[in-house]
Scaffold this motif. Structure first.
Motif, PDB file in Angstrom:
ATOM      1  N   CYS B 112      35.185  24.878 -48.657  1.00 14.01           N
ATOM      2  CA  CYS B 112      34.024  24.068 -49.000  1.00 14.01           C
ATOM      3  C   CYS B 112      32.787  24.950 -49.176  1.00 14.01           C
ATOM      4  CB  CYS B 112      33.802  23.068 -47.869  1.00 14.01           C
ATOM      5  SG  CYS B 112      32.575  21.845 -48.221  1.00 14.01           S
ATOM      6  N   SER B 113      31.928  24.591 -50.115  1.00 14.64           N
ATOM      7  CA  SER B 113      30.708  25.377 -50.303  1.00 14.64           C
ATOM      8  C   SER B 113      29.632  24.925 -49.317  1.00 14.64           C
ATOM      9  CB  SER B 113      30.190  25.224 -51.726  1.00 14.64           C
ATOM     10  OG  SER B 113      29.614  23.952 -51.887  1.00 14.64           O
ATOM     11  N   TYR B 114      28.661  25.805 -49.102  1.00 18.81           N
ATOM     12  CA  TYR B 114      27.529  25.433 -48.241  1.00 18.81           C
ATOM     13  C   TYR B 114      26.752  24.268 -48.841  1.00 18.81           C
ATOM     14  CZ  TYR B 114      27.885  29.156 -44.793  1.00 18.81           C
ATOM     15  OH  TYR B 114      28.301  29.943 -43.754  1.00 18.81           O
ATOM     16  N   VAL B 115      26.734  24.185 -50.172  1.00 14.53           N
ATOM     17  CA  VAL B 115      25.990  23.103 -50.811  1.00 14.53           C
ATOM     18  C   VAL B 115      26.645  21.754 -50.502  1.00 14.53           C
ATOM     19  CG1 VAL B 115      25.167  22.175 -52.992  1.00 14.53           C
ATOM     20  CG2 VAL B 115      25.220  24.641 -52.651  1.00 14.53           C
ATOM     21  N   VAL B 116      27.969  21.690 -50.647  1.00 15.36           N
ATOM     22  CA  VAL B 116      28.665  20.432 -50.383  1.00 15.36           C
ATOM     23  C   VAL B 116      28.533  20.058 -48.902  1.00 15.36           C
ATOM     24  CG1 VAL B 116      30.923  19.321 -50.315  1.00 15.36           C
ATOM     25  CG2 VAL B 116      30.261  20.643 -52.323  1.00 15.36           C
ATOM     26  N   ALA B 117      28.667  21.045 -48.022  1.00 16.40           N
ATOM     27  CA  ALA B 117      28.513  20.749 -46.589  1.00 16.40           C
ATOM     28  C   ALA B 117      27.102  20.231 -46.307  1.00 16.40           C
ATOM     29  CB  ALA B 117      28.809  21.989 -45.761  1.00 16.40           C
ATOM     30  N   SER B 118      26.099  20.873 -46.897  1.00 15.05           N
ATOM     31  CA  SER B 118      24.716  20.429 -46.695  1.00 15.05           C
ATOM     32  C   SER B 118      24.550  18.987 -47.124  1.00 15.05           C
ATOM     33  CB  SER B 118      23.746  21.293 -47.506  1.00 15.05           C
ATOM     34  OG  SER B 118      23.884  22.641 -47.175  1.00 15.05           O
ATOM     35  N   LEU B 119      25.181  18.672 -48.247  1.00 11.79           N
ATOM     36  CA  LEU B 119      25.095  17.318 -48.803  1.00 11.79           C
ATOM     37  C   LEU B 119      25.668  16.290 -47.820  1.00 11.79           C
ATOM     38  CD1 LEU B 119      26.189  16.890 -52.486  1.00 11.79           C
ATOM     39  CD2 LEU B 119      26.812  15.177 -50.834  1.00 11.79           C
ATOM     40  N   VAL B 120      26.859  16.590 -47.283  1.00  5.78           N
ATOM     41  CA  VAL B 120      27.491  15.654 -46.343  1.00  5.78           C
ATOM     42  C   VAL B 120      26.663  15.554 -45.067  1.00  5.78           C
ATOM     43  CG1 VAL B 120      29.542  15.223 -44.949  1.00  5.78           C
ATOM     44  CG2 VAL B 120      29.782  16.074 -47.285  1.00  5.78           C
ATOM     45  N   TRP B 121      26.178  16.683 -44.585  1.00  5.20           N
ATOM     46  CA  TRP B 121      25.409  16.674 -43.332  1.00  5.20           C
ATOM     47  C   TRP B 121      24.098  15.892 -43.512  1.00  5.20           C
ATOM     48  CZ3 TRP B 121      29.704  18.957 -42.426  1.00  5.20           C
ATOM     49  CH2 TRP B 121      30.031  19.403 -41.146  1.00  5.20           C
ATOM     50  N   LYS B 122      23.453  16.106 -44.660  1.00  4.93           N
ATOM     51  CA  LYS B 122      22.141  15.504 -44.881  1.00  4.93           C
ATOM     52  C   LYS B 122      22.223  14.016 -45.217  1.00  4.93           C
ATOM     53  CE  LYS B 122      17.980  16.486 -47.595  1.00  4.93           C
ATOM     54  NZ  LYS B 122      17.436  17.446 -48.581  1.00  4.93           N
ATOM     55  N   MET B 123      23.173  13.666 -46.089  1.00  7.99           N
ATOM     56  CA  MET B 123      23.209  12.302 -46.609  1.00  7.99           C
ATOM     57  C   MET B 123      24.038  11.353 -45.753  1.00  7.99           C
ATOM     58  SD  MET B 123      21.344  12.648 -49.293  1.00  7.99           S
ATOM     59  CE  MET B 123      21.610  11.073 -50.095  1.00  7.99           C
ATOM     60  N   GLN B 228      21.524  36.464 -43.474  1.00  9.99           N
ATOM     61  CA  GLN B 228      21.422  36.148 -44.900  1.00  9.99           C
ATOM     62  C   GLN B 228      21.455  34.661 -45.159  1.00  9.99           C
ATOM     63  OE1 GLN B 228      23.335  39.110 -47.347  1.00  9.99           O
ATOM     64  NE2 GLN B 228      24.741  39.478 -45.686  1.00  9.99           N
ATOM     65  N   ALA B 229      21.283  33.852 -44.121  1.00 15.11           N
ATOM     66  CA  ALA B 229      21.359  32.402 -44.293  1.00 15.11           C
ATOM     67  C   ALA B 229      20.355  31.938 -45.336  1.00 15.11           C
ATOM     68  CB  ALA B 229      21.095  31.726 -42.953  1.00 15.11           C
ATOM     69  N   PHE B 230      20.804  31.137 -46.242  1.00 14.42           N
ATOM     70  CA  PHE B 230      19.913  30.597 -47.262  1.00 14.42           C
ATOM     71  C   PHE B 230      20.362  29.192 -47.681  1.00 14.42           C
ATOM     72  CE2 PHE B 230      18.797  29.722 -51.668  1.00 14.42           C
ATOM     73  CZ  PHE B 230      17.435  29.977 -51.673  1.00 14.42           C
ATOM     74  N   ASP B 231      21.641  29.099 -48.078  1.00 13.63           N
ATOM     75  CA  ASP B 231      22.162  27.903 -48.740  1.00 13.63           C
ATOM     76  C   ASP B 231      21.887  26.618 -47.959  1.00 13.63           C
ATOM     77  OD1 ASP B 231      23.121  29.974 -50.193  1.00 13.63           O
ATOM     78  OD2 ASP B 231      25.197  29.290 -50.256  1.00 13.63           O
ATOM     79  N   GLU B 232      22.272  26.583 -46.671  1.00 14.00           N
ATOM     80  CA  GLU B 232      22.152  25.311 -45.946  1.00 14.00           C
ATOM     81  C   GLU B 232      20.695  25.015 -45.596  1.00 14.00           C
ATOM     82  OE1 GLU B 232      22.999  28.146 -44.563  1.00 14.00           O
ATOM     83  OE2 GLU B 232      23.569  27.978 -42.478  1.00 14.00           O
ATOM     84  N   PHE B 233      19.879  26.037 -45.366  1.00 16.22           N
ATOM     85  CA  PHE B 233      18.453  25.808 -45.095  1.00 16.22           C
ATOM     86  C   PHE B 233      17.796  25.192 -46.330  1.00 16.22           C
ATOM     87  CE2 PHE B 233      19.395  28.691 -41.696  1.00 16.22           C
ATOM     88  CZ  PHE B 233      18.492  28.377 -40.702  1.00 16.22           C
ATOM     89  N   TYR B 234      18.046  25.831 -47.469  1.00 12.03           N
ATOM     90  CA  TYR B 234      17.436  25.377 -48.723  1.00 12.03           C
ATOM     91  C   TYR B 234      17.848  23.949 -49.055  1.00 12.03           C
ATOM     92  CZ  TYR B 234      16.414  25.400 -53.769  1.00 12.03           C
ATOM     93  OH  TYR B 234      15.961  25.108 -55.024  1.00 12.03           O
ATOM     94  N   ASN B 235      19.133  23.643 -48.860  1.00 13.13           N
ATOM     95  CA  ASN B 235      19.631  22.333 -49.286  1.00 13.13           C
ATOM     96  C   ASN B 235      19.421  21.221 -48.264  1.00 13.13           C
ATOM     97  OD1 ASN B 235      20.853  22.608 -52.024  1.00 13.13           O
ATOM     98  ND2 ASN B 235      21.948  24.251 -50.988  1.00 13.13           N
ATOM     99  N   ILE B 236      19.408  21.571 -46.969  1.00 10.25           N
ATOM    100  CA  ILE B 236      19.219  20.520 -45.963  1.00 10.25           C
ATOM    101  C   ILE B 236      17.731  20.233 -45.753  1.00 10.25           C
ATOM    102  CG2 ILE B 236      19.468  19.954 -43.498  1.00 10.25           C
ATOM    103  CD1 ILE B 236      22.214  21.266 -43.589  1.00 10.25           C
ATOM    104  N   LEU B 237      16.926  21.288 -45.629  1.00 12.35           N
ATOM    105  CA  LEU B 237      15.507  21.067 -45.323  1.00 12.35           C
ATOM    106  C   LEU B 237      14.633  20.887 -46.574  1.00 12.35           C
ATOM    107  CD1 LEU B 237      14.976  23.522 -42.330  1.00 12.35           C
ATOM    108  CD2 LEU B 237      15.441  21.077 -42.268  1.00 12.35           C
ATOM    109  N   GLY B 238      15.072  21.458 -47.697  1.00 10.16           N
ATOM    110  CA  GLY B 238      14.271  21.326 -48.908  1.00 10.16           C
ATOM    111  C   GLY B 238      14.473  19.964 -49.565  1.00 10.16           C
ATOM    112  N   ASP B 239      13.465  19.479 -50.253  1.00  7.66           N
ATOM    113  CA  ASP B 239      13.632  18.260 -51.055  1.00  7.66           C
ATOM    114  C   ASP B 239      12.680  18.319 -52.241  1.00  7.66           C
ATOM    115  OD1 ASP B 239      11.111  17.565 -50.130  1.00  7.66           O
ATOM    116  OD2 ASP B 239      11.901  16.309 -48.518  1.00  7.66           O
ATOM    117  N   SER B 240      12.447  17.183 -52.889  1.00 12.78           N
ATOM    118  CA  SER B 240      11.650  17.213 -54.114  1.00 12.78           C
ATOM    119  C   SER B 240      10.216  17.665 -53.867  1.00 12.78           C
ATOM    120  CB  SER B 240      11.663  15.826 -54.763  1.00 12.78           C
ATOM    121  OG  SER B 240      11.089  14.894 -53.865  1.00 12.78           O
TER     122      SER B 240
END
Lengths: 285, 295
Positions: B112-123, B228-240
Motif C-alpha cells: 500500500c502507498s503512503y497516500v492510500v494509507a493517509s486517505l483511509v486514516w484521514k477519511m 525523510q517522512a513526508f507523504d503521510e504528513f503532507y496528505n493527512i495534515l494538509g488540505d485545501s
C-alpha cells in the motif's frame, strides 16, 4: 495456555491489520459498481490517465533499473579492473546521502534539463539506484564461476557470457528485485508531486492526493479510486510474495552500512530511491 | 589484457556511473553551490551571499521546529516499531499452522502507498465524526468521540501519523526479523534447554543476542526513514487551505520553502538540505559508534 494467548494475540493483530483494507472495500467498491465507473468517467479526475501514467513510469523504471544496475553490479563483481574498488566506493557512498534530502537539488537539475511535467523527468532520475547495484554485485559474487567459464570456453565474451549465461540463470533474483522496484515506483509520491506539475502527467498517487486535499473531498469516490489504485499492487503482491520476501531478506543479508542489515529503498522516496522507499519511503525502503 | 578489462568494465558500469554522476553527484555539488547564493526563483544565481543562507535558516524558528518535530516523531515511532515488529516476528515464527497466512496479512500493507494509507486514516479510521472507525470502537468502551486530526492540545494528530506508519512498515521489519530468527542455530536453544533455562532466559540470552544485527538494522532504517517522512504528513495534515503551521518535519519544511507555491527560495532550501545531510551523516556515524561500544 501460552499457546492460546499467542493465538488470541495473532488473531486480534490480523484483524487490526486488515481493517484498512476492509474499509476501502466497504466504503469504495461495495457502494456499487456505478461508483467505480464514475471514477473512470469523471473527466475532472482524469483518473484513467493517471493509472496509465503510473503504469508507464513503473514499467520503464523497473526495466531500466534492472538493466542498468545489474550490468553495473556484474562489472563490479567480475571484471578485473584496477580501479573497481574506488568506483564501488563512490557508488556505495551515495547510500549515506539520504535520497529524499537531495530532492531540492535533483529538482533543480531536472528543471534545468526542461524535464518538468515530462516522463523523462519522472522516470530517468530514479533509474540509478546505488542500493540495487550493491545487491546485484553481492549476488553475482556468489554466482557459480564454473557456469561462466563454460561460456568462455564456448568463445563468448564477457558481454556474451552476461546475456547468454548469467542472466538466464538469475531469473529468481531478478524477479525479487523487479517486484520491489515496481511496488516502490508505483507508490512513490514526493518525486512525482514535484515533477508532474501538469495534470496530464500526474501519477495515480498524485491524483489521489489532489482529491484528498481538495476543498470538499468526496469520500465514496476517494475510496473507490484508492481501491482501484491498490488492486494491481495487491495482485502483484499475492502472485509474487515469494520473490518479495526473498528480496527483502537479501537486503538484510548484504548490508553495506549497518553490518547485518543495510538501508532499504525508502517507501515513497525521492529520485534514486529504489523502492520501496520508502519511503517507504518507503525506498527504503 | 588490462586495456581490454578497462574497456569491458566501463561497458558494464559506464551507463550507471554516468547517471549517478548526473543525478546524484551533480545535484549535491550544485546544491552546495546554490546554498552560497541568493537563489530566489533561479537556478543560475549571480548574487553571492556567502553563508547568509545558513545564518538565515539556522535562525529560522520554523526550521528549528522542523528538527524538533522530527525528533518527536522519531521518539514515538522508533521504539514502537522495534518492539512491535519483534513481537510480530516472534508470534509468527512460533506457530506451525497458518504461519504463511499470518505472515502475509502482516506484510500486505507493504503493498500500500503512503497516500492510500493517509486517505483511509484521514477519511475513515480517524475521521472526527462519530461513525469514524476509531470513534466507534471508543464508543463501545464508553469513550466519547474525538477530532483526532484537528486536536492540537493534546496533540492527538500524532496518534494518527504514528499508527499509519506503523501499519505500513511493521510487516517489512517483521520479515527482516523472521529471517534473522531462522539464522539462529537450533542447537543454541537446545544447549540453553539442557542448562535448564526458562523461556524468558533463553529469549534474553539466545534470541536477543542472535537478533542484535537485525535489530540495529531495523533501528537505523527506521531512523533514516523517519527523517525523510513526508507523504503521510503532507496528505493527512494538509488540505485545501494548505499545511498547518505545526508538525512540519524537515522535508515538509524544505518543500514549502524551496518549491512551494510561495517564493521558490532555492538558496535557502539548498542550505537546509546541506545541514540535514550533515545531521543524518553524523547521526548514522554516532549510532554506529554507540552500538559497537555496546557490544
Amino acid at each position: 495456555m501460552r499457546s492460546t494467548l499467542r493465538w488470541i494475540a495473532l488473531i486480534i493483530a490480523a484483524v487490526v491489520f486488515l481493517v484498512p483494507f476492509f474499509v476501502l472495500v466497504r466504503d469504495g467498491v461495495a457502494t456499487g459498481w456505478s461508483t467505480v465507473e464514475e471514477v473512470f468517467t469523471d473527466s475532472d479526475l482524469s483518473f484513467a490517465r493517471s493509472l496509465l501514467n503510473s503504469t508507464i513510469v513503473a514499467v520503464l523504471q523497473t526495466v531500466g533499473q534492472i538493466v542498468l544496475c545489474s550490468l553495473a553490479g556484474y562489472g563490479l563483481a567480475r571484471i578485473p579492473y584496477r580501479h573497481a574498488p574506488v568506483v564501488l566506493y563512490a557508488i556505495v557512498a551515495t547510500l549515506m546521502v539520504p535520497t529524499a534530502v537531495t530532492f531540492v537539488p535533483s529538482f533543480v537539475v531536472v528543471s534545468s534539463l526542461g524535464w518538468l511535467s515530462d516522463f523523462r523527468g519522472l522516470v530517468v532520475p530514479g533509474l540509478f539506484s546505488a542500493l540495487n547495484v550493491f545487491l546485484f554485485r553481492q549476488y553475482f559474487l556468489d554466482f557459480p564461476v564454473a557456469l561462466e567459464e563454460a561460456g568462455r570456453l564456448d568463445g563468448l565474451s564477457a558481454w556474451g557470457t552476461y546475456w547468454r549465461i548469467v542472466i538466464p540463470n538469475s531469473t529468481g533474483f531478478l524477479a525479487a528485485i523487479a517486484v520491489i522496484d515496481f511496488i516502490g515506483s508505483w507508490n512513490q509520491f514526493l518525486w512525482p508531486l514535484l515533477i508532474a506539475q501538469d495534470s496530464s502527467t500526474w501519477t495515480v498517487q498524485v491524483a489521489l492526493s489532489n482529491l484528498l486535499t481538495a476543498q470538499n473531498p468526496q469520500p465514496t469516490l476517494l475510496f473507490a479510486a484508492a481501491a482501484v489504485s491498490l488492486l494491481p499492487i495487491v495482485l502483484l503482491f499475492i502472485i509474487a510474495q515469494r520473490y518479495l520476501v526473498r528480496g527483502v531478506t537479501d537486503m538484510d543479508n548484504s548490508a553495506p552500512l549497518t553490518g547485518p542489515g543495510g538501508p532499504h529503498p525508502i517507501p515513497g522516496g525521492g529520485p534514486g530511491a529504489s523502492l520501496p522507499a520508502g519511503g517507504r519511503g518507503e525506498g527504503v525502503v | 589484457m588490462t586495456r581490454g578489462a578497462t574497456r569491458t568494465f566501463w561497458l558494464f558500469v559506464g551507463p550507471f556511473a554516468a547517471g549517478l554522476l548526473l543525478f546524484t553527484y551533480l545535484p549535491i555539488g550544485w546544491s552546495a553551490y546554490l546554498s552560497l547564493f541568493d537563489a530566489r526563483n533561479t537556478v543560475t544565481p549571480t548574487d553571492f551571499t556567502g553563508f547568509d543562507n545558513y545564518r538565515d535558516i539556522l535562525t529560522d524558528r520554523a526550521f528549528l521546529d522542523s528538527i524538533g518535530t522530527f525528533t518527536l516523531f522519531a521518539v514515538f515511532i522508533i521504539p514502537t516499531t522495534v518492539v512491535l515488529a519483534l513481537v510480530l516476528a516472534l508470534l509468527v515464527n512460533q506457530i506451525r499452522f497458518a504461519r504463511a497466512f499470518f505472515q502475509s496479512v502482516f506484510f500486505l500493507p507493504f503493498a500500500c502507498s503512503y497516500v492510500v494509507a493517509s486517505l483511509v486514516w484521514k477519511m475513515s479510521l480517524f475521521s472526527g465524526v462519530d461513525s469514524g472507525v476509531v470513534n466507534t470502537v471508543l464508543g463501545w468502551f464508553g469513550g466519547s468521540p474525538r477530532a483526532w486530526i484537528g486536536t492540537v492540545d493534546p496533540p492527538l494528530y500524532w496518534v494518527v501519523l504514528v499508527t499509519a506508519r506503523l501499519w505500513l512498515q511493521l510487516g517489512f521489519y517483521m520479515i527482516l526479523l523472521i529471517a534473522a530468527l531462522r539464522r539462529i542455530p537450533r542447537y543454541h536453544y537446545e544447549a540453553a534447554a539442557i542448562d535448564g533455562a526458562t523461556p524468558w532466559q533463553s529469549f534474553r540470552h539466545v534470541t536477543l543476542p542472535g537478533l542484535r544485527g537485525a535489530l540495529i538494522a531495523v533501528l537505523t532504517l527506521n531512523l533514516i526513514n523517519a527523517y525523510q517522512a513526508f507523504d503521510e504528513f503532507y496528505n493527512i495534515l494538509g488540505d485545501s487551505r494548505g499545511y498547518p503551521p505545526f508538525a512540519r518535519p524537515p522535508l515538509v519544511y524544505l518543500y514549502y520553502t524551496s518549491l512551494g507555491s510561495g517564493g521558490q527560495d532555492l538558496g535557502r532550501g539548498s542550505a537546509g538540505a546541506v545541514i540535514l545531510a550533515l545531521v543524518i551523516a553524523l547521526a548514522t556515524l554516532l549510532s554506529g559508534r554507540v552500538f559497537r561500544r555496546a557490544r
